[in-house]
Design a protein around this motif. Structure first.
Motif, PDB file in Angstrom:
ATOM      1  N   ARG A 190      24.811  -6.305  41.568  1.00 53.88           N
ATOM      2  CA  ARG A 190      25.986  -6.168  42.443  1.00 53.88           C
ATOM      3  C   ARG A 190      26.374  -4.707  42.580  1.00 53.88           C
ATOM      4  NH1 ARG A 190      25.560 -10.421  44.336  1.00 53.88           N
ATOM      5  NH2 ARG A 190      26.888 -12.252  44.120  1.00 53.88           N
ATOM      6  N   ARG A 193      29.949  -3.705  43.764  1.00 52.22           N
ATOM      7  CA  ARG A 193      31.073  -3.855  42.856  1.00 52.22           C
ATOM      8  C   ARG A 193      31.287  -2.586  42.026  1.00 52.22           C
ATOM      9  NH1 ARG A 193      34.747  -8.022  41.322  1.00 52.22           N
ATOM     10  NH2 ARG A 193      36.320  -6.843  40.232  1.00 52.22           N
ATOM     11  N   LEU A 194      30.201  -1.930  41.659  1.00 54.59           N
ATOM     12  CA  LEU A 194      30.320  -0.680  40.908  1.00 54.59           C
ATOM     13  C   LEU A 194      31.196   0.302  41.674  1.00 54.59           C
ATOM     14  CD1 LEU A 194      26.859   0.356  39.401  1.00 54.59           C
ATOM     15  CD2 LEU A 194      28.929  -0.275  38.182  1.00 54.59           C
ATOM     16  N   GLU A 195      30.967   0.416  42.979  1.00 51.20           N
ATOM     17  CA  GLU A 195      31.745   1.347  43.793  1.00 51.20           C
ATOM     18  C   GLU A 195      33.218   0.942  43.783  1.00 51.20           C
ATOM     19  OE1 GLU A 195      30.581   4.047  45.542  1.00 51.20           O
ATOM     20  OE2 GLU A 195      28.529   3.762  44.817  1.00 51.20           O
ATOM     21  N   PHE A 196      33.467  -0.370  43.809  1.00 47.71           N
ATOM     22  CA  PHE A 196      34.859  -0.844  43.804  1.00 47.71           C
ATOM     23  C   PHE A 196      35.465  -0.812  42.397  1.00 47.71           C
ATOM     24  CE2 PHE A 196      33.741  -2.501  48.002  1.00 47.71           C
ATOM     25  CZ  PHE A 196      34.862  -2.110  48.714  1.00 47.71           C
ATOM     26  N   MET A 197      34.697  -0.325  41.425  1.00 45.23           N
ATOM     27  CA  MET A 197      35.271  -0.049  40.107  1.00 45.23           C
ATOM     28  C   MET A 197      35.401   1.463  39.912  1.00 45.23           C
ATOM     29  SD  MET A 197      33.670  -2.995  37.605  1.00 45.23           S
ATOM     30  CE  MET A 197      32.449  -1.875  37.011  1.00 45.23           C
ATOM     31  N   GLY A 198      35.129   2.223  40.972  1.00 39.57           N
ATOM     32  CA  GLY A 198      35.271   3.674  40.898  1.00 39.57           C
ATOM     33  C   GLY A 198      34.046   4.380  40.355  1.00 39.57           C
ATOM     34  N   ILE A 199      32.907   3.664  40.277  1.00 33.12           N
ATOM     35  CA  ILE A 199      31.690   4.250  39.718  1.00 33.12           C
ATOM     36  C   ILE A 199      30.659   4.472  40.823  1.00 33.12           C
ATOM     37  CG2 ILE A 199      29.766   3.883  38.115  1.00 33.12           C
ATOM     38  CD1 ILE A 199      32.441   4.395  36.755  1.00 33.12           C
ATOM     39  N   SER A 200      30.099   5.662  40.861  1.00 34.67           N
ATOM     40  CA  SER A 200      29.069   5.959  41.845  1.00 34.67           C
ATOM     41  C   SER A 200      27.735   5.384  41.386  1.00 34.67           C
ATOM     42  CB  SER A 200      28.951   7.466  42.030  1.00 34.67           C
ATOM     43  OG  SER A 200      27.710   7.779  42.629  1.00 34.67           O
TER      44      SER A 200
END
Lengths: 317, 256
Positions: A190, A193-200
């Motif tokens: 996913r 989802r990483l991006e929507f947790m603030g992680i690039s």
């Protein structure tokens, strides 16, 4: 505990390699090359965790090897050549990684393949610098100031290979347990989802890519030390394919998988070539086919299954 | 009460469909705002614009006075806006515990290769959040083995683990078993109130809206057609006809 058993297996394997090498001298070269490839495949394994297959990682191995070949006349010390090769491959990995970490799946694989072939062609065409397909003969090297003979250089290469393998296996294991390591399989399942947790996600993959280039550079150093001759064939696409082959053969479940796969691959190749000079690739292909069909987790999973059955049997009254 | 999120004149169209046709909305700090409306009214589009996934063609969105138009989802998360998804977005190779731990790590320190994901403090916090959502029994289950309801709760738990100031939830109760629904929402509401989180949620269950929302915004063809307290909005004949009406007619069939 899984970790204790892994360390035990690794220690026994390292001791077995040394003993076999003493008993059968020609195996020394086979094992050294196998471990060098295993170190490189460890980087492929890290990328596989993110679901990304690089068909061009021979680029970094050959880049490290050529750095050693070019630098040896000016700086013969092996303990300086090693960090030089590692640093060079790491920097190249960073520059290329900034570009390829934006891509996924087939595009990631093919871009790596294309860039490695660009390097191969460069090595082959610039004869005045690289001596083309003849390659470069490695100048005499030293270890802690002592000039190495072919014999002592081969031992140095094997010793450093074993040491690096142990260090990298431990480091990669720790890394895979960290959020950055877990982030890799998060990319596989996913990524958004990483991006929507603030992680690039790109940065997670880039870190893995640079790490893999770093280890491949070290692998290249060992190959140069062991073969004492570097040629463009190190960068050819079949060399990259071989690394992926080993990764699948060994299995991605453990950091020991790549080494198991590499040793099995090299030994199979040596014996198959001795038995059927013309048909050894066919034997390798058949071996891989059997592994994929009957042990998708690679040789490591077979080993683990055997160990588990053994434990189960012993536990029974 | 201060304004937390402010949207002005949002416009966005997909081909001929006007997903946002002049949205003006102020979300107050600390309130629970429910968004209701028929399918295709642009409810999810509003969440997607607020979280940086879609960029409006015109209009402005400010969060605590700062414009967030054109910012990446990552940057918006850093500012304190988190979201959960209509279709749960969880990491399928990880357990429930690891999923939540990844979100905690994303907030507290992701880029430390020497620290294990389940370090004692992260694991403790993850267990704490999981317990609040009633997922303790399945903490070690792989996310790929969960039913839709558990996956949904894991998804929301991950958003909450980021400790946002504003949480946007896209249909948080769809997929959650009807028997558990009210209990789950009550727990969720309590956790959010305790943490002082402002919440905007898209919801189709009018009972949930009535019980937990401070205000209700009714979406209709990319516009807000009604806005007010649940008591006022849900009893509005127009809203009953356009949004709830069909449901009231359908209800006897569903229970029969």
């Amino acid at each position: 505990m899984m970790r204790a058993r892994e360390i035990l297996v690794a220690a026994v394997a390292a001791a077995a390699i040394l003993l076999l090498t003493l008993a059968v001298p020609w195996l020394r070269f086979v094992f050294t090359i196998a471990i060098a490839k295993g170190i490189t495949v460890l980087g492929i394994l890290v990328l596989l965790r993110a679901g990304q297959v690089s068909f061009g990682h021979a680029l970094y191995l050959s880049f490290g090897a050529y750095i050693v070949a070019f630098a040896a006349p000016f700086c013969p010390e092996a303990l300086l050549l090693l960090p030089l090769a590692a640093l060079g491959a790491t920097l190249l990995g960073l520059v290329i990684g900034l570009f390829v970490s934006r891509y996924r799946d087939i595009f990631f694989g093919m871009l790596n393949l294309a860039l490695s072939m660009v390097f191969y062609s460069t090595l082959e065409k610039f004869y005045s610098i690289t001596h083309g397909t003849d390659g470069i003969r490695l100048a005499r090297t030293t270890f802690l100031g002592m000039t190495l003979t072919p014999e002592t250089q081969a031992w140095t290469a094997l010793g450093l290979a074993l040491l690096l393998a142990a260090v990298f296996a431990i480091l990669v294991r720790i890394y895979l347990e960290s959020p950055m390591g877990h982030g890799l399989s998060a990319i596989k399942t996913r990524e958004a989802r990483l991006e929507f947790m603030g992680i690039s996600a790109q940065r997670v993959l880039l870190a893995a890519y640079v790490l893999s280039a770093f280890m491949a550079g070290c692998g290249g150093f060992i190959v140069a030390m062991a073969t004492r001759q570097v040629t463009p064939s190190l960068a050819y696409w079949t060399a990259s394919g071989e690394l992926v082959f080993i990764a699948i053969l060994g299995g991605t479940g453990s950091v020991l998988g790549p080494f198991l796969g590499a040793i099995a691959y090299e030994l199979t190749r040596v014996y198959a070539a001795a038995l059927f000079a013309e048909g050894w690739q066919m034997i390798l292909g058949a071996v891989l086919l059997l592994v994929i069909l009957f042990a998708p987790g690679g040789l490591w999973s077979i080993l683990r299954r055997m160990a588990r059955q053994r434990v189960g049997r012993d536990a029974r009254p | 009460m201060s304004v937390c999120l402010s949207a002005r004149g949002l416009h966005l169209a997909f081909g001929g469909v006007r997903a946002a046709d002049g949205i003006d909305l102020d979300v107050m700090t600390g309130e629970f705002l429910a968004i209701i409306g028929p399918n295709g009214a642009g409810k999810t589009t509003f969440i997607n614009m607020t979280t940086g996934y879609l960029k409006p063609l015109a209009g402005s969105i400010t969060f605590s006075g700062q414009s967030i138009i054109g910012l990446t989802p990552r940057r918006i998360v850093e500012l304190g806006i988190a979201r959960s998804f209509q279709l749960p977005q969880v990491f399928l190779e990880h357990s429930v515990l690891e999923n939540v731990a990844l979100a905690i790590a994303a907030r507290t320190g992701f880029w430390k290769p020497s620290r294990p994901l389940l370090s004692p403090d992260v694991a403790a916090e993850a267990h704490d959040i999981i317990a609040k959502f009633g997922l303790a029994d399945i903490a070690d289950r792989g996310a790929d083995t969960l039913n839709e309801g558990a996956r949904k709760l894991t998804d929301i738990a991950m958003a909450l683990a980021l400790r946002p100031r504003l949480l946007l939830m896209d249909e948080p109760t769809s997929g959650v078993a009807a028997a558990d629904k009210m209990e789950v929402v009550a727990t969720l509401a309590r956790v959010l109130r305790e943490a002082g989180v402002t919440a905007v949620f898209v919801e189709h269950d009018m009972e949930v809206v009535d019980r937990f929302a401070d205000r209700v915004a009714v979406w209709s063809q990319g516009r807000i057609s009604a806005l007010g307290t649940p008591g006022a909005v849900l009893s509005d004949p127009r809203v009953q006809r356009d949004v709830i009406g069909t449901r009231l007619v359908e209800a006897p069939h569903a229970s029969a």
